[in-house]
Design a protein around this motif. Sequence first.
Motif, PDB file in Angstrom:
ATOM      1  N   GLU A   1       0.835  -1.210   0.000  1.00 41.75           N
ATOM      2  CA  GLU A   1       0.000   0.000   0.000  1.00 41.75           C
ATOM      3  C   GLU A   1       0.866   1.254   0.000  1.00 41.75           C
ATOM      4  O   GLU A   1       0.559   2.236  -0.692  1.00 41.75           O
ATOM      5  N   GLU A   2       1.955   1.231   0.761  1.00 40.88           N
ATOM      6  CA  GLU A   2       2.832   2.391   0.819  1.00 40.88           C
ATOM      7  C   GLU A   2       3.517   2.636  -0.523  1.00 40.88           C
ATOM      8  O   GLU A   2       3.637   3.769  -0.980  1.00 40.88           O
ATOM      9  N   VAL A   3       3.949   1.551  -1.168  1.00 42.48           N
ATOM     10  CA  VAL A   3       4.548   1.679  -2.500  1.00 42.48           C
ATOM     11  C   VAL A   3       3.527   2.258  -3.475  1.00 42.48           C
ATOM     12  O   VAL A   3       3.829   3.167  -4.262  1.00 42.48           O
ATOM     13  N   GLY A   4       2.293   1.734  -3.447  1.00 41.26           N
ATOM     14  CA  GLY A   4       1.254   2.242  -4.335  1.00 41.26           C
ATOM     15  C   GLY A   4       0.950   3.701  -4.083  1.00 41.26           C
ATOM     16  O   GLY A   4       0.756   4.481  -5.031  1.00 41.26           O
ATOM     17  N   ASN A   5       0.933   4.099  -2.824  1.00 43.79           N
ATOM     18  CA  ASN A   5       0.662   5.483  -2.472  1.00 43.79           C
ATOM     19  C   ASN A   5       1.756   6.415  -3.001  1.00 43.79           C
ATOM     20  O   ASN A   5       1.475   7.478  -3.569  1.00 43.79           O
ATOM     21  N   ILE A   6       3.003   6.000  -2.830  1.00 40.01           N
ATOM     22  CA  ILE A   6       4.141   6.807  -3.289  1.00 40.01           C
ATOM     23  C   ILE A   6       4.146   6.917  -4.810  1.00 40.01           C
ATOM     24  O   ILE A   6       4.365   7.995  -5.374  1.00 40.01           O
ATOM     25  N   MET A   7       3.893   5.802  -5.490  1.00 42.31           N
ATOM     26  CA  MET A   7       3.916   5.820  -6.949  1.00 42.31           C
ATOM     27  C   MET A   7       2.738   6.606  -7.513  1.00 42.31           C
ATOM     28  O   MET A   7       2.887   7.345  -8.499  1.00 42.31           O
TER      29      MET A   7
END
Length: 207
Positions: free
Chosen positions: A117-123
């Motif tokens: 989720e954090e990766v998706g949020n950053i991207m």
Amino acid sequence: MELNNYNDLSDTHLDVLREIGNIGSGNAASALATMLNHPVDIAVPRVRILDYEEVTQNLGGPEQLLVGLMLSMEGDVSGMIMFLLNREFAHMVLNTLMGTSLEEDGLLDEMGSSAIEEVGNIMAASYINAMSSLTGLNINISVPDLCVDMAGSILSVPAIYYANISDKIIFIEDEFSSTAEQAGSHILLIPEVDSLKKIMMSLGLEL
């Protein structure tokens, strides 16, 4: 020509969307490299306007297992942005950050889900920031909703919710590489038609 739906997008409009995709993908690669703490390269992304059936086939068919992250766009631009990560991408992230991998059944524990989720949020922020910088529009994104499911099931959500907008979506294909690993991700951009008009008008393009 009046812009009533995605079918009315001209070659010039598509070039603008490609530029947003190019800048967003570059920003996403930089953000991912910072998060993973080692270099991440990216191939030139492909930006196309496809219908849902074409998207499904490009994802490997309706039964292809994917990690999906869905976020809402709010503010001057309304709509949806969805990240679809293949198994290799999810494995690269989980292996680098946590030393684990995506199980065959696609199940994620709480820590694994939080990491993805954090990766998706950053991207997602990388693409939205690219759009905001180019257009000067204020665009916010919601907290991502995560699911692991087959491509056909995941795509049924935007297909139903945005059926009144268009049967086509903006499809961005990225390929990231880090150390000896290569992994692909797919971004679906679905701004509402009025928001699409705002984007084009903010860049001085005729509709």
